[in-house]
Design a protein around this motif. Structure first.
Motif, short mmCIF file in Angstrom:
data_model
loop_
_atom_site.label_atom_id
_atom_site.label_comp_id
_atom_site.label_asym_id
_atom_site.label_seq_id
_atom_site.Cartn_x
_atom_site.Cartn_y
_atom_site.Cartn_z
N ALA A 1 0.83 -1.20 0.00
CA ALA A 1 0.00 0.00 0.00
C ALA A 1 0.87 1.25 0.00
O ALA A 1 1.95 1.28 0.59
CB ALA A 1 -0.92 0.00 1.21
N ASP A 2 0.39 2.27 -0.66
CA ASP A 2 1.09 3.56 -0.71
C ASP A 2 0.80 4.30 0.59
O ASP A 2 -0.36 4.55 0.92
CB ASP A 2 0.60 4.36 -1.91
CG ASP A 2 1.49 5.56 -2.20
OD1 ASP A 2 2.15 6.03 -1.27
OD2 ASP A 2 1.49 6.02 -3.35
N SER A 3 1.87 4.69 1.30
CA SER A 3 1.68 5.34 2.60
C SER A 3 1.61 6.85 2.49
O SER A 3 1.42 7.53 3.50
CB SER A 3 2.83 4.96 3.54
OG SER A 3 4.07 5.40 2.99
N ARG A 4 1.76 7.40 1.28
CA ARG A 4 1.68 8.85 1.13
C ARG A 4 0.28 9.35 1.45
O ARG A 4 -0.71 8.71 1.07
CB ARG A 4 2.04 9.27 -0.30
CG ARG A 4 3.50 9.12 -0.67
CD ARG A 4 3.80 9.85 -1.97
NE ARG A 4 2.94 9.35 -3.04
CZ ARG A 4 3.35 8.51 -3.98
NH1 ARG A 4 4.58 8.05 -3.98
NH2 ARG A 4 2.52 8.11 -4.93
N PRO A 5 0.19 10.51 2.13
CA PRO A 5 -1.13 11.07 2.39
C PRO A 5 -1.82 11.47 1.09
O PRO A 5 -1.16 11.81 0.10
CB PRO A 5 -0.84 12.30 3.26
CG PRO A 5 0.58 12.66 2.96
CD PRO A 5 1.28 11.36 2.65
N ILE A 6 -3.13 11.42 1.08
CA ILE A 6 -3.89 11.81 -0.11
C ILE A 6 -3.94 13.34 -0.17
O ILE A 6 -4.36 13.99 0.79
CB ILE A 6 -5.31 11.23 -0.06
CG1 ILE A 6 -5.25 9.71 -0.08
CG2 ILE A 6 -6.14 11.74 -1.24
CD1 ILE A 6 -6.59 9.04 0.17
N PRO A 7 -3.50 13.93 -1.27
CA PRO A 7 -3.52 15.40 -1.36
C PRO A 7 -4.94 15.97 -1.31
O PRO A 7 -5.88 15.37 -1.84
CB PRO A 7 -2.88 15.69 -2.73
CG PRO A 7 -2.25 14.41 -3.16
CD PRO A 7 -3.00 13.31 -2.50
N ARG A 8 -5.06 17.13 -0.68
CA ARG A 8 -6.31 17.87 -0.74
C ARG A 8 -6.38 18.58 -2.09
O ARG A 8 -5.36 18.92 -2.67
CB ARG A 8 -6.38 18.92 0.38
CG ARG A 8 -6.89 18.40 1.71
CD ARG A 8 -5.90 17.51 2.39
NE ARG A 8 -6.28 17.28 3.78
CZ ARG A 8 -5.58 16.57 4.64
NH1 ARG A 8 -4.44 15.99 4.24
NH2 ARG A 8 -5.96 16.40 5.88
N VAL A 9 -7.61 18.78 -2.55
CA VAL A 9 -7.79 19.43 -3.85
C VAL A 9 -8.68 20.66 -3.69
O VAL A 9 -9.76 20.59 -3.11
CB VAL A 9 -8.43 18.47 -4.87
CG1 VAL A 9 -8.67 19.20 -6.19
CG2 VAL A 9 -7.54 17.26 -5.10
N LYS A 10 -8.18 21.78 -4.22
CA LYS A 10 -8.97 23.01 -4.26
C LYS A 10 -9.31 23.34 -5.71
O LYS A 10 -8.43 23.36 -6.57
CB LYS A 10 -8.20 24.16 -3.63
CG LYS A 10 -8.84 25.54 -3.79
CD LYS A 10 -8.09 26.56 -2.96
CE LYS A 10 -8.46 27.98 -3.33
NZ LYS A 10 -7.58 28.50 -4.41
N ILE A 11 -10.59 23.55 -5.97
CA ILE A 11 -11.05 24.01 -7.27
C ILE A 11 -11.29 25.51 -7.13
O ILE A 11 -12.18 25.94 -6.39
CB ILE A 11 -12.35 23.29 -7.72
CG1 ILE A 11 -12.15 21.77 -7.72
CG2 ILE A 11 -12.78 23.80 -9.10
CD1 ILE A 11 -11.13 21.24 -8.71
N CYS A 12 -10.48 26.29 -7.83
CA CYS A 12 -10.53 27.75 -7.68
C CYS A 12 -11.29 28.39 -8.84
O CYS A 12 -11.49 27.78 -9.89
CB CYS A 12 -9.12 28.31 -7.58
SG CYS A 12 -9.08 29.99 -6.91
N GLY A 13 -11.71 29.62 -8.61
CA GLY A 13 -12.42 30.35 -9.65
C GLY A 13 -13.87 29.94 -9.78
O GLY A 13 -14.44 29.97 -10.88
N ILE A 14 -14.49 29.58 -8.67
CA ILE A 14 -15.91 29.21 -8.67
C ILE A 14 -16.76 30.46 -8.87
O ILE A 14 -16.60 31.46 -8.16
CB ILE A 14 -16.30 28.51 -7.36
CG1 ILE A 14 -15.56 27.17 -7.21
CG2 ILE A 14 -17.81 28.31 -7.27
CD1 ILE A 14 -15.93 26.12 -8.22
N THR A 15 -17.66 30.40 -9.85
CA THR A 15 -18.51 31.56 -10.13
C THR A 15 -20.00 31.23 -10.08
O THR A 15 -20.84 32.12 -10.28
CB THR A 15 -18.19 32.15 -11.52
OG1 THR A 15 -18.42 31.15 -12.52
CG2 THR A 15 -16.75 32.63 -11.60
N SER A 16 -20.34 29.95 -9.84
CA SER A 16 -21.76 29.58 -9.82
C SER A 16 -21.98 28.43 -8.84
O SER A 16 -21.05 27.66 -8.54
CB SER A 16 -22.22 29.13 -11.21
OG SER A 16 -21.61 27.89 -11.57
#
Length: 207
Positions: free
Chosen positions: A2-17
């Motif tokens: 198993a991969d022990s690296r933490p799962i990256p958080r994801v930000k979706i920027c530029g939300i307009t709706s």
């Protein structure tokens, strides 16, 4: 194994709706970015952001992006719009960050490898330097992060569903995307958003 690296958080920027916000959340986004910079094609007013945030489900970080605003202006806009974090997308020092009542995410607009260590010890967003602010789609050289502790770095700049898997081995805390998941400026593409998030979180078997 198993991969022990933490799962990256994801930000979706530029939300307009609200529609784009819900697409991002449904796809597994950890944070949404709202651009309060008037010169950006993804600009939203405090009132527009407030209307979207009011309809969001819980447990989603709301990040306001600011350029050339005083700490008081940032705090006021965040309080009125329901932001949980202020992304400070211009050159400031620690005294500016300490003057904020809103939790802050400083942005490093990196011109050289040594710049990625600015605000070391803090969670920070590292973006490629360009004359304009945000959404330019310019990529950083990943070589700059070799040997660097990236556990408090959110990587931005030129990321797409096609190249985000290249970042996985560095252990970034998170990744931030805007133009890379759009079909037009400020308009998100559902398939690109879903594919980006799936791949950013380590599923390279996206179809």
């Amino acid at each position: 194994m198993a991969d022990s690296r933490p799962i990256p958080r994801v930000k979706i920027c530029g939300i307009t709706s609200l529609e784009d916000a819900m697409v991002a959340i449904g796809a597994g986004a950890d944070a949404l970015g709202f651009v309060f910079y008037e010169k950006s094609p993804r600009y939203v007013s405090v009132e527009e952001a407030k209307a979207i945030v009011a309809q969001l489900p819980p447990f989603v970080e709301r990040v306001g992006l600011f350029v050339d605003k005083t700490p008081m202006e940032v705090d006021l806009a965040c309080a009125e719009s329901g932001m949980s974090l202020a992304q400070i997308h211009f050159e400031v020092d620690e005294s500016y960050l300490h003057a904020l009542h809103t939790k802050a995410l400083p942005v490093v607009r990196a011109k050289a490898p040594e710049d990625v260590m600015n605000f070391a010890g803090r969670y920070r967003l590292v973006d490629a330097y360009c004359e304009s602010y945000g959404g330019a789609g310019k990529r950083l050289n990943l070589e700059w992060f070799k040997g660097v502790d990236c556990s408090k770095i959110i990587l931005a700049g030129g990321l797409t569903p096609e190249n985000v898997t290249e970042t996985l081995s560095y252990g970034f805390y998170g990744v931030d995307v805007s133009s890379g998941v759009e079909f037009a400026k400020g308009k998100k593409d559902r398939t690109k958003v879903e594919t980006f998030i799936r791949r950013a979180k380590g599923d390279a078997c996206a179809h």
